[in-house]
Design an enzyme around this catalytic site. Structure first.
Site, PDB file in Angstrom:
ATOM      1  N   ASN A 264      33.915  43.048  39.777  1.00  0.00           N
ATOM      2  CA  ASN A 264      35.320  43.430  39.572  1.00  0.00           C
ATOM      3  C   ASN A 264      35.442  44.514  38.508  1.00  0.00           C
ATOM      4  O   ASN A 264      34.724  44.516  37.504  1.00  0.00           O
ATOM      5  CB  ASN A 264      36.209  42.211  39.266  1.00  0.00           C
ATOM      6  CG  ASN A 264      35.724  41.328  38.156  1.00  0.00           C
ATOM      7  OD1 ASN A 264      34.525  41.207  37.924  1.00  0.00           O
ATOM      8  ND2 ASN A 264      36.637  40.700  37.455  1.00  0.00           N
TER       9      ASN A 264
ATOM     10  N   GLU B 233      38.338  46.226  36.313  1.00  0.00           N
ATOM     11  CA  GLU B 233      39.733  46.085  35.893  1.00  0.00           C
ATOM     12  C   GLU B 233      40.278  47.392  35.311  1.00  0.00           C
ATOM     13  O   GLU B 233      39.549  48.373  35.127  1.00  0.00           O
ATOM     14  CB  GLU B 233      39.853  44.915  34.907  1.00  0.00           C
ATOM     15  CG  GLU B 233      39.462  43.605  35.595  1.00  0.00           C
ATOM     16  CD  GLU B 233      39.731  42.370  34.753  1.00  0.00           C
ATOM     17  OE1 GLU B 233      39.967  42.482  33.536  1.00  0.00           O
ATOM     18  OE2 GLU B 233      39.691  41.271  35.347  1.00  0.00           O
TER      19      GLU B 233
ATOM     20  N   CYS C 106      38.792  43.796  42.990  1.00  0.00           N
ATOM     21  CA  CYS C 106      37.894  42.636  43.083  1.00  0.00           C
ATOM     22  C   CYS C 106      36.463  43.055  43.422  1.00  0.00           C
ATOM     23  O   CYS C 106      36.244  44.082  44.083  1.00  0.00           O
ATOM     24  CB  CYS C 106      38.359  41.698  44.193  1.00  0.00           C
ATOM     25  SG  CYS C 106      39.930  40.896  43.908  1.00  0.00           S
TER      26      CYS C 106
ATOM     27  N   GLU D 273      34.425  41.741  45.581  1.00  0.00           N
ATOM     28  CA  GLU D 273      34.091  41.729  47.013  1.00  0.00           C
ATOM     29  C   GLU D 273      34.466  43.047  47.684  1.00  0.00           C
ATOM     30  O   GLU D 273      33.744  43.573  48.517  1.00  0.00           O
ATOM     31  CB  GLU D 273      34.832  40.583  47.710  1.00  0.00           C
ATOM     32  CG  GLU D 273      34.455  39.198  47.219  1.00  0.00           C
ATOM     33  CD  GLU D 273      35.304  38.720  46.039  1.00  0.00           C
ATOM     34  OE1 GLU D 273      35.728  39.551  45.204  1.00  0.00           O
ATOM     35  OE2 GLU D 273      35.536  37.503  45.959  1.00  0.00           O
TER      36      GLU D 273
ATOM     37  N   CYS E 128      39.562  36.189  47.329  1.00  0.00           N
ATOM     38  CA  CYS E 128      41.025  36.138  47.401  1.00  0.00           C
ATOM     39  C   CYS E 128      41.495  36.559  48.797  1.00  0.00           C
ATOM     40  O   CYS E 128      40.713  37.082  49.602  1.00  0.00           O
ATOM     41  CB  CYS E 128      41.647  37.025  46.323  1.00  0.00           C
ATOM     42  SG  CYS E 128      41.612  38.786  46.713  1.00  0.00           S
TER      43      CYS E 128
ATOM     44  N   CYS F 243      40.839  40.174  49.819  1.00  0.00           N
ATOM     45  CA  CYS F 243      39.416  40.430  50.093  1.00  0.00           C
ATOM     46  C   CYS F 243      39.028  39.856  51.453  1.00  0.00           C
ATOM     47  O   CYS F 243      38.274  40.477  52.209  1.00  0.00           O
ATOM     48  CB  CYS F 243      38.539  39.838  48.995  1.00  0.00           C
ATOM     49  SG  CYS F 243      38.579  40.811  47.473  1.00  0.00           S
TER      50      CYS F 243
HETATM   51  N1  THU Z   1      38.605  38.647  41.233  1.00  0.00           N
HETATM   52  C1  THU Z   1      37.587  39.074  42.041  1.00  0.00           C
HETATM   53  O1  THU Z   1      36.829  39.973  41.689  1.00  0.00           O
HETATM   54  N2  THU Z   1      37.451  38.470  43.242  1.00  0.00           N
HETATM   55  C2  THU Z   1      38.247  37.468  43.715  1.00  0.00           C
HETATM   56  O2  THU Z   1      38.119  37.078  44.869  1.00  0.00           O
HETATM   57  C3  THU Z   1      39.241  36.867  42.822  1.00  0.00           C
HETATM   58  C4  THU Z   1      39.535  37.613  41.578  1.00  0.00           C
HETATM   59  C5  THU Z   1      38.775  39.315  39.946  1.00  0.00           C
HETATM   60  C6  THU Z   1      39.987  40.183  39.852  1.00  0.00           C
HETATM   61  C7  THU Z   1      40.237  40.210  38.373  1.00  0.00           C
HETATM   62  O3  THU Z   1      39.453  41.247  37.799  1.00  0.00           O
HETATM   63  C8  THU Z   1      39.712  38.881  37.874  1.00  0.00           C
HETATM   64  O4  THU Z   1      38.913  38.362  38.913  1.00  0.00           O
HETATM   65  C9  THU Z   1      40.788  37.877  37.548  1.00  0.00           C
HETATM   66  O5  THU Z   1      41.668  37.734  38.588  1.00  0.00           O
END
Ligand code: THU
Length: 160
Positions: free
Chosen positions: A62, A64, A73, A75, A112, A115
């Protein structure tokens, strides 16, 4: 009117040790990928590792952003890396792992909704299922046979 039941499904393993050697190796790549996550806002580090048809591994994590919705994310970072660099290579498996500096992630962290939808597009196009394995930092692991099996009532191009 009748009740219908279209559910997500997968297999539950007690720990990473129960996985096959191939799956364990891929999950370890996902764990390794968490270490390169850029997540200063959530401190929730997600790693994704794709096993491609030629047995190469593509990782993502991920990323940010100070403008929160501009982050992405793990994925989708991974699948878009695969799709943009190797559009003709099929994806066999995806492993996902997550750690947090706030607390121990002791439940499997599934992809999520956005994704799942994104991954589904690639699974449909390649006409072969992508297995999806996910865990937290410790504890149980879920293995789904396909993205489709994780996304009941999904949307695809057939509706357009
Ligand atoms: N996140 C992912 O990378 N994948 C997911 O399927 C769920 C959430 C990340 C997004 C964000 O940077 C952090 O987790 C908190 O939500």
């Amino acid at each position: 009117m009748k009740k219908i039941n279209i559910a997500a499904s997968g297999y539950l393993f007690d720990s990473i040790d129960e996985l096959s050697d191939v799956d364990k190796h891929l999950m370890k790549e996902a764990v390794e990928a968490t270490k390169k996550s850029y997540s200063p806002y959530s401190n929730f580090k997600v790693g994704a590792a794709l096993l491609m048809e030629d047995d190469s591994v593509i990782i993502g994590n991920n990323q940010e952003n100070a403008a929160y919705p501009s982050g992405m994310c793990a994925e989708r970072v991974a699948i878009w890396k695969a799709g943009s660099n190797f559009p003709n290579k099929k994806v066999k498996k995806l492993a996902i792992a997550a750690i947090s500096t706030n607390k121990t992630v002791d439940k499997p962290v599934g992809p999520c909704g956005a994704c799942r939808q994104t991954l589904l597009e690639y699974e449909i196009n390649q006409e072969e299922p992508i297995e999806v394995l996910f865990m937290g930092e410790i504890g149980k692991v879920v293995k789904a046979e396909s993205v489709t099996s994780l996304l009941p009532f999904s949307f695809d191009s057939s509706y357009l």
